[in-house]
Design a protein around this motif. Structure first.
Motif, short mmCIF file in Angstrom:
data_model
loop_
_atom_site.label_atom_id
_atom_site.label_comp_id
_atom_site.label_asym_id
_atom_site.label_seq_id
_atom_site.Cartn_x
_atom_site.Cartn_y
_atom_site.Cartn_z
N LEU A 17 0.86 -1.19 0.00
CA LEU A 17 0.00 0.00 0.00
C LEU A 17 0.89 1.23 0.00
O LEU A 17 1.75 1.39 0.87
CB LEU A 17 -0.91 0.01 1.24
CG LEU A 17 -1.85 1.20 1.38
CD1 LEU A 17 -2.94 1.17 0.31
CD2 LEU A 17 -2.48 1.22 2.78
N ARG A 18 0.66 2.13 -0.98
CA ARG A 18 1.51 3.31 -1.12
C ARG A 18 0.67 4.58 -1.11
O ARG A 18 -0.38 4.65 -1.74
CB ARG A 18 2.33 3.22 -2.41
CG ARG A 18 3.29 2.07 -2.40
CD ARG A 18 4.25 2.07 -3.56
NE ARG A 18 3.70 1.47 -4.76
CZ ARG A 18 4.44 1.05 -5.79
NH1 ARG A 18 5.75 1.17 -5.76
NH2 ARG A 18 3.88 0.50 -6.84
N GLN A 66 -4.14 -1.66 7.47
CA GLN A 66 -2.94 -1.20 6.78
C GLN A 66 -3.01 0.31 6.54
O GLN A 66 -1.99 1.01 6.65
CB GLN A 66 -2.78 -1.95 5.46
CG GLN A 66 -2.63 -3.46 5.61
CD GLN A 66 -1.31 -3.86 6.25
OE1 GLN A 66 -0.40 -3.05 6.43
NE2 GLN A 66 -1.20 -5.13 6.62
N VAL A 67 -4.18 0.82 6.20
CA VAL A 67 -4.34 2.27 5.99
C VAL A 67 -4.08 3.00 7.31
O VAL A 67 -3.39 4.03 7.34
CB VAL A 67 -5.75 2.60 5.46
CG1 VAL A 67 -5.96 4.12 5.43
CG2 VAL A 67 -5.95 2.01 4.07
N ASP A 68 -4.62 2.47 8.41
CA ASP A 68 -4.41 3.10 9.72
C ASP A 68 -2.93 3.11 10.09
O ASP A 68 -2.42 4.08 10.65
CB ASP A 68 -5.22 2.37 10.79
CG ASP A 68 -6.71 2.61 10.66
OD1 ASP A 68 -7.11 3.52 9.91
OD2 ASP A 68 -7.48 1.86 11.30
N SER A 72 -0.64 6.41 10.68
CA SER A 72 0.16 6.59 11.89
C SER A 72 1.63 6.82 11.55
O SER A 72 2.30 7.68 12.14
CB SER A 72 0.02 5.36 12.78
OG SER A 72 0.88 5.44 13.90
N LYS A 73 2.11 6.08 10.58
CA LYS A 73 3.51 6.17 10.17
C LYS A 73 3.86 7.54 9.60
O LYS A 73 4.94 8.08 9.83
CB LYS A 73 3.79 5.07 9.14
CG LYS A 73 5.21 5.01 8.60
CD LYS A 73 5.34 3.89 7.57
CE LYS A 73 6.74 3.85 6.97
NZ LYS A 73 6.85 2.76 5.94
N THR A 74 2.91 8.12 8.84
CA THR A 74 3.17 9.40 8.16
C THR A 74 2.65 10.61 8.93
O THR A 74 2.96 11.75 8.57
CB THR A 74 2.52 9.40 6.78
OG1 THR A 74 1.09 9.19 6.93
CG2 THR A 74 3.10 8.31 5.89
N ALA A 75 1.82 10.35 9.97
CA ALA A 75 1.16 11.44 10.71
C ALA A 75 0.30 12.28 9.76
O ALA A 75 0.20 13.51 9.91
CB ALA A 75 2.17 12.31 11.44
#
Length: 334
Positions: A17-18, A66-68, A72-75
């Motif tokens: 997922l990108r 995965q979207v969540d 979280s990873k990108t804020a």
């Protein structure tokens, strides 16, 4: 704020997922996992279906996790960001089965077969499922999106691909025929899958060492070349030579694995010798590139072969997903 699109490449055994900046096709961030369509479908059969959970909902919840994680990873708040999914999610074991597109298939993606799924209260993302393409006796899912994106990228470089065969090496290698900006035919070769079956699940498994096939000595490449040359004979007979190479101490196990690879890649590519009028375009962004490039040299196919950079191959699926989203008038939030 820039336009954002979530591009999902959901394969049989892998998930990617990108988060894409659609203004310049920049990859902002991504998450990957081994939770492919096959394992997700199996989980649904075991844990969802008996509880009355629909297959679509089960897949949505897997995707939402995965979207969540990506949010979280990108804020970055990804609420409302549309998702375009290519690969096996549109198959009979995917989120929802979508019929194949048929040939001739325009390379701009304008006739791609898609299904639109609206956002829901617990899943605030409109979904676009991209299906594959079929002939009378062959199919592809995922490669058509990569192809659409790659040709769009090559068009910006003013590179013509008309009257060309595009080669996509892999587990199921594809040879895709392009004429007058349409896919007119394609053929699938089970090259990578047959290598894995022979190397790990056959009598040959004790004759080869199929790991660490990334760096090659001269003797390794000589063994690979021998396999290519021996592919001229019956492939069924030639495969047993992998066994006798080891019995008679002719090759090391690593060299024998490369000999096996040469047999299979050579058998795949020798079909192109009989099609001399076609331009060949090698589209490989992984470790198979060097082996396919050498095989094409041995088979005297190099003079009519163009190779595509790994950077373009890596961006192709994103470009294809964005192109299809634009064709489907998917609205990208600002």
């Amino acid at each position: 704020m820039k336009n954002h699109l979530l591009g999902c490449d959901w394969g049989t055994s892998s998930f990617r997922l990108r988060l894409i900046d659609s203004t310049d096709l920049r990859l902002i961030s991504e998450v990957t996992s081994q939770e492919g369509v096959a394992s997700t479908f199996s989980d649904w059969k075991a844990n969802g279906e008996s509880q009355g959970v629909s297959r679509e909902h089960f897949f949505r919840q897997q995707l939402k996790r995965q979207v969540d994680w990506l949010a979280s990873k990108t804020a970055i708040d990804l609420t409302g960001t549309p998702i375009v999914i290519s690969g096996m999610a549109s198959s009979s074991i995917g989120m929802e089965e979508v019929p194949y597109a048929t040939l001739p298939f325009p390379t701009d993606g304008s006739l791609a077969s898609t299904r639109q799924l609206s956002a829901q209260a617990d899943f605030p993302h409109d979904l676009t499922l991209i299906s594959g393409v079929r002939t009378q006796d062959d199919v592809m899912r995922g490669e058509e999106t990569q192809l659409i994106g790659l040709l769009d990228l090559l068009d910006t470089l003013q590179m013509s691909v008309d009257e060309s065969i595009l080669l996509f090496p892999g587990t199921h290698s594809k040879h895709i025929y392009i004429q007058q900006q349409q896919v007119t035919d394609f053929r699938t070769f089970m090259t990578g899958e047959l290598f894995n079956l022979m190397a790990y699940h056959s009598i040959l498994k004790d004759s080869v060492e199929p790991t660490d096939l990334h760096t090659f000595s001269d003797s390794d490449l000589t063994a690979f070349t021998s396999g290519i040359n021996d592919a001229d004979s019956s492939i069924l007979n030639a495969l047993f030579r992998v066994r006798t190479n080891q019995l008679f101490n002719k090759l090391s196990k690593k060299q024998n694995a490369l000999y096996l690879s040469g047999l299979l890649i050579g058998d795949e590519l020798k079909t192109l010798i009989k099609q001399p009028k076609w331009q060949l375009i090698l589209c490989s962004g992984n470790n198979l590139y060097e082996l396919y490039k050498l095989a094409m040299e041995v088979l005297q196919l190099s003079d009519r072969t163009t190779t595509i950079s790994a950077n373009l191959i890596d961006k192709a699926t994103m470009a294809g997903q964005l192109k299809i989203a634009q064709n489907q008038h998917v609205l990208l939030p600002k």
